[in-house]
Design an enzyme around this catalytic site. Structure first.
Site, mmCIF file in Angstrom:
data_model
loop_
_atom_site.group_PDB
_atom_site.id
_atom_site.type_symbol
_atom_site.label_atom_id
_atom_site.label_comp_id
_atom_site.label_asym_id
_atom_site.label_seq_id
_atom_site.Cartn_x
_atom_site.Cartn_y
_atom_site.Cartn_z
ATOM 1 C CE1 TYR A 140 7.640 63.377 115.686
ATOM 2 C CE2 TYR A 140 9.188 62.495 113.973
ATOM 3 C CZ TYR A 140 8.898 62.757 115.269
ATOM 4 O OH TYR A 140 9.641 62.406 116.358
ATOM 5 C CG HIS A 142 5.943 59.367 119.621
ATOM 6 N ND1 HIS A 142 5.465 59.999 118.568
ATOM 7 C CD2 HIS A 142 6.748 60.010 120.123
ATOM 8 C CE1 HIS A 142 6.387 60.944 118.043
ATOM 9 N NE2 HIS A 142 7.085 60.930 118.989
#
Ligand code: NAD
Length: 295
Positions: A67, A125
């Site tokens: 991010y 992830h």
């Protein structure tokens, strides 16, 4: 601010905090069932927005290395003065750091950016099956957990085939599986596998990322009218009653507050069932990528 107002605000905050249930994890730690997710929150805005979230009562922040905004999360945490043990911080290992002994420096870099000695939850992830390293990544996370760099470990976007392999080959189960989940895409097979083994479900895209018209569905609309709540609050309430952990994203202070006000009303079983019936059942409600396609 007068002393009276300061007291009032502190009381209001304490009440809200008390209202967020904590879900026990297989690590022995527990996680606030509702938090703030910062996917696509501009790195330049992250410190301000996380500060606002902490100010209105959030204590659980979900970020990821990819991010690009871990520094902003870290600055907001440092400036907040909130005791570390009252915060729950999750970050995630990106796909290009799964091989060999890469997960350790990857987590150390995240910790440095966050300004923390440990995270509360570290996730693989995506399984990224074409790269063939998710099992190694999981084994490395077990080591990082033992080393105290993270209190709990889990996975994200893992399907039953990958979860079964992890269970069979390592004997260690993730604390959570963070998957795309909302009324139009409920991933029942993955949820059943996970919950039957005590692996908790974190629902990403809990509001369908605004890409699927959940708020216009009559089951959501009718419940919102009946309870005098917004459609978003109804969908979040549905998640909570299903036992899902959620961290809706918004960049508006008003919605941060709105999304937190979901602990003082309850949907009936019939309302929950009507919302559960919104999944078309053929995968067409998915708003993100198929987990095996992100490599
Ligand atoms: P989301 O379902 O939380 O949707 C966010 C959208 O909903 C935003 O566009 C926002 O404007 C809107 N919204 C928020 N509150 C609202 C309200 N009260 N009323 C009306 N609209 C509202 O989607 P998300 O951000 O993708 O998911 C939440 C979090 O999940 C992310 O921030 C991130 O932390 C995590 N996530 C993880 C993965 C993963 O692969 N593990 C992928 C995506 C997201």
């Amino acid at each position: 601010m007068t002393e009276h107002h300061a007291d009032h605000r502190a009381d209001a905050e304490a009440n809200r905090l008390n209202e967020i249930p904590r879900i026990p994890l297989n690590s022995g730690y527990d996680i606030p069932q509702l938090g703030y997710g910062v996917f696509k929150v501009d790195p330049a805005e992250t410190e301000r927005l996380v500060t606002e979230a902490l100010d209105v009562g959030y204590r659980h922040i979900d970020t990821a290395a990819i991010y690009g905004n871990e520094e902003g999360v870290g600055r907001a945490i440092a400036a907040s003065g909130i005791p570390r043990d009252e915060l729950f911080v999750t970050t995630k290992l990106w796909n290009d750091r799964q091989s060999g002994d890469q997960p350790r420096p990857a987590l150390e870099e995240s910790l440095h950016k966050l300004g923390l000695a440990h995270v509360d939850l570290y996730l693989v992830h995506w399984p990224s099956p074409a790269n063939g390293h998710y099992l190694n990544a999981w084994t490395q996370l077990v080591t990082l957990n033992e080393a105290g760099l993270t209190r709990s470990i889990g996975v994200s976007n893992h399907l039953v085939e990958q979860l079964e392999r992890i269970e069979a080959e390592t004997g260690t189960l993730p604390a959570v599986n963070q998957i795309e989940l909302h009324p139009a895409h409920q991933q029942r097979e993955v949820v059943e596998w996970s919950t039957s083994r005590g692996v908790r479900i974190e629902a990403w895209g809990p509001l369908g990322q605004g890409k699927y018209d959940l708020f216009g569905a009559s089951a959501v609309h009718d419940a919102a009218t009946a309870h005098e709540r917004s459609p978003a609050q109804v969908v979040l309430r549905w998640h909570l009653q299903k036992g899902n952990i959620v961290f809706p994203k918004t960049v508006s202070r008003e919605r941060l507050v709105e999304n937190l006000r979901v602990f003082d009303f309850e949907l009936s079983d019939a309302e929950v069932d009507a919302i559960s019936a919104l999944d078309p059942g053929d995968g067409s409600g998915r708003v993100g990528a198929h987990p095996n396609d992100v490599n």
